[in-house]
Design an enzyme around this catalytic site. Structure first.
Site, PDB file in Angstrom:
ATOM      1  N   LEU A  89       0.807  -1.121   0.037  1.00 38.37           N
ATOM      2  CA  LEU A  89       0.025  -0.075   0.031  1.00 38.37           C
ATOM      3  C   LEU A  89       0.916   1.110   0.054  1.00 38.37           C
ATOM      4  O   LEU A  89       0.473   2.311  -0.475  1.00 38.37           O
ATOM      5  CB  LEU A  89      -0.960  -0.205   1.197  1.00 38.37           C
ATOM      6  CG  LEU A  89      -2.036  -1.165   1.198  1.00 38.37           C
ATOM      7  CD1 LEU A  89      -2.819  -1.188   2.872  1.00 38.37           C
ATOM      8  CD2 LEU A  89      -3.054  -0.916   0.068  1.00 38.37           C
ATOM      9  N   LYS A 112       1.988  -2.394   8.828  1.00 40.33           N
ATOM     10  CA  LYS A 112       3.246  -1.579   8.642  1.00 40.33           C
ATOM     11  C   LYS A 112       4.496  -2.546   9.083  1.00 40.33           C
ATOM     12  O   LYS A 112       4.715  -2.777  10.148  1.00 40.33           O
ATOM     13  CB  LYS A 112       3.228  -0.383   9.219  1.00 40.33           C
ATOM     14  CG  LYS A 112       4.361   0.465   9.505  1.00 40.33           C
ATOM     15  CD  LYS A 112       4.105   1.975  10.231  1.00 40.33           C
ATOM     16  CE  LYS A 112       5.474   2.743  10.263  1.00 40.33           C
ATOM     17  NZ  LYS A 112       5.303   3.989  11.134  1.00 40.33           N
ATOM     18  N   ASP A 207       3.671  16.127  14.622  1.00 43.03           N
ATOM     19  CA  ASP A 207       3.770  15.746  13.219  1.00 43.03           C
ATOM     20  C   ASP A 207       2.511  15.865  12.565  1.00 43.03           C
ATOM     21  O   ASP A 207       2.484  15.093  11.657  1.00 43.03           O
ATOM     22  CB  ASP A 207       4.798  14.823  12.964  1.00 43.03           C
ATOM     23  CG  ASP A 207       5.040  14.830  11.185  1.00 43.03           C
ATOM     24  OD1 ASP A 207       5.412  16.063  10.974  1.00 43.03           O
ATOM     25  OD2 ASP A 207       5.508  13.707  11.000  1.00 43.03           O
ATOM     26  N   ASP A 382     -14.911   2.468  41.265  1.00 39.22           N
ATOM     27  CA  ASP A 382     -14.680   2.681  42.387  1.00 39.22           C
ATOM     28  C   ASP A 382     -14.719   1.425  43.004  1.00 39.22           C
ATOM     29  O   ASP A 382     -15.440   1.047  43.916  1.00 39.22           O
ATOM     30  CB  ASP A 382     -15.459   3.689  43.375  1.00 39.22           C
ATOM     31  CG  ASP A 382     -15.429   3.758  44.806  1.00 39.22           C
ATOM     32  OD1 ASP A 382     -14.230   3.525  45.149  1.00 39.22           O
ATOM     33  OD2 ASP A 382     -16.206   4.058  45.473  1.00 39.22           O
TER      34      ASP A 382
END
Length: 481
Positions: A89, A112, A207, A382
């Site tokens: 990609l 990635k 960024d 809690d």
């Protein structure tokens, strides 16, 4: 003359990196110019061993699955046993992004893959680890890409994330040319939502630019999602940041002066708006179509914080206690973002969150809940029934499911209950642990055993415990499945 003569020449893709500009106090910063791609493409330094090989010499000879020899500090995983990797990609400085399909579900994601050999310094390794922590911390937040998981093999680190098929906002801007005020406002609201959510959850992006926003689909009005947190950091209260990082055209002046805080993200968002409108004054000029009361959606945002609190509310009490055990063992680095978020909600600095502070904090995240719903979330978090949420209770209720991917965390929690190390949590052991936290009535114990003890032997083995811990961690609707 303006910043650029044409949109296309102005918006050539910028590259994120440390900005090579003189820091001398005798000279003013130079006007922004398109930066060279990367220094790596301009010269070829002598090859050096990656930082992880210098720390672990055995890695250069043969792959190993030892925790101490991996960048992610967990055993190697063959990602192809979980996902089918498909077409490329995109490609960047450190790796390749590919389409992938989860074998078990058929769902498509983006993977990635970062080459381990390109992580040449200790800082490179630290940056990857921090990026993963930030992705885990922010996932579930609107307009931020969902993070599925991180895997490592002998060659690459694989980050699997939500697939956004509409491409980059950068490409959409180039194709479209200009935006109307209404269109620009719609996009900018989403970008401002990202800035607000990041800062509230203790993260500074550093960024923000059109290349780092992806469109969910190719539809004209597709939502956008922020991605690429490689330069992001957890905000440390009171710290002034001095790293020269960012991208040309979008970096704030304070960065160039080496003295900045989270406000630089707001500057970058303003620059993006300026580009969308191509000449219309920036958003801080009190435009009526962007400020409060403008044409904004009334739909409440189901934030990551709210989703996690909802999930926690419907968990059985054994799972809540187990998460508390895990929370108490996490390092300060792992919960930096949660620490800052706790401080943002604990406005009086008392060290506990009251019902009023929880109500205000969730409202600041865009959530619109009834008083009854807020009280239910308060009561769930809690655990010790003190009437307020202390720091550990907050971390327990809001830490993300990725903490449950660590087998070490789950084993540690199981051992806490399995006092005699028999490999089983007995009724007596469960009663002892739950009584310690004021939760040990017989009806509750019966309910937990009925829910978790799937083989019906009256006790909880490790496999049953793991199944309970991982059940319901994928959903953001508050349903424990």
């Amino acid at each position: 003359m303006g910043l650029c003569q044409s949109l296309r020449s102005c918006l050539r893709r910028s590259h994120s990196h440390e900005i090579p500009i003189s820091s001398s106090s005798d000279s003013s910063p130079h006007p922004y110019q398109p930066l060279p791609k990367t220094t790596q493409e301009q010269f070829h330094p002598p090859p050096q061993k990656p930082a992880w090989e210098n720390q672990n010499p055995s890695l250069s000879n043969a792959p190993s699955s030892s925790h101490s020899e991996t960048i992610l500090l967990k055993p190697y995983v063959d990602v192809t046993t979980i996902y089918d990797l498909d077409k490329e990609l995109g490609r960047g400085q450190f790796g390749i992004t590919s389409l992938c399909t989860e074998k078990a579900t058929g769902r498509k994601y983006a993977c990635k893959s970062i080459s381990r050999r390109k992580l040449n310094t200790d800082k490179d390794v630290e940056d990857v680890r921090r990026e993963i922590l930030i992705l885990q911390h922010l996932t579930g937040q609107p307009n931020i890409v969902e993070f599925k998981g991180a895997y490592e093999d002998s060659r690459n680190i694989h980050l699997v994330m939500e697939l956004c098929s509409g491409g980059e906002l950068f490409d959409r801007i180039i194709a479209k040319g200009t935006y109307s005020e209404r269109q620009a406002a719609s996009i900018c609201r989403q970008i401002v939502n990202v800035v607000h959510a990041c800062h509230f959850m203790g993260v500074m992006h550093r960024d923000l630019k059109p290349e780092n926003f992806l469109l969910v689909s190719k539809e004209e009005n597709s939502p956008i999602k922020a991605t690429d947190f490689g330069l992001s950091v957890f905000i440390e209260e009171g710290r002034m940041y001095r790293d020269l990082v960012g991208s040309a055209y979008y970096v704030a002046p304070e960065v160039l002066q080496r003295k900045y805080g989270k406000e630089i993200d707001v500057w970058s968002a303003g620059v993006i708006l300026y580009i969308l409108l191509c000449g219309v004054p920036p958003f801080w000029g009190e435009h009526p179509w962007l400020k409060e009361g403008g044409d904004a959606s009334d739909k409440p945002l189901d934030s990551a914080v709210l989703s996690r609190l909802k999930q926690f509310r419907v968990m059985n009490k054994l799972k809540k206690l187990a998460l508390k055990v895990i929370a108490e063992s996490l390092s300060s680095e792992e919960i930096k973002g949660l620490t800052q978020m706790f401080k943002n909600i604990d406005t009086d600095g008392s060290g506990t969150i009251t019902l009023e502070e929880l109500r205000d904090g969730l409202a600041r995240l865009g959530s619109k809940l009834t008083e009854t719903e807020i009280k239910q979330l308060m009561d769930a978090a809690d655990v010790d029934k003190s009437g307020s949420i202390d720091y550990i209770e907050f971390v327990t209720a809001t830490m993300h499911r990725h903490r449950l991917e660590s087998e070490e965390n789950i084993k540690q929690a199981f051992k806490f209950f399995d006092k005699d190390s028999s490999g089983f949590i007995t009724r007596d052991e469960l009663r002892q642990a739950m009584t310690e936290y004021g939760m040990g009535d017989e009806a509750t114990i019966d309910e937990v055993i009925e829910d978790v003890d799937t083989d019906g032997d009256g006790r909880i083995n490790y496999e049953e415990f793991v199944a309970m811990m991982k059940r319901g961690t994928q959903d953001g609707d508050g349903k424990d499945r």
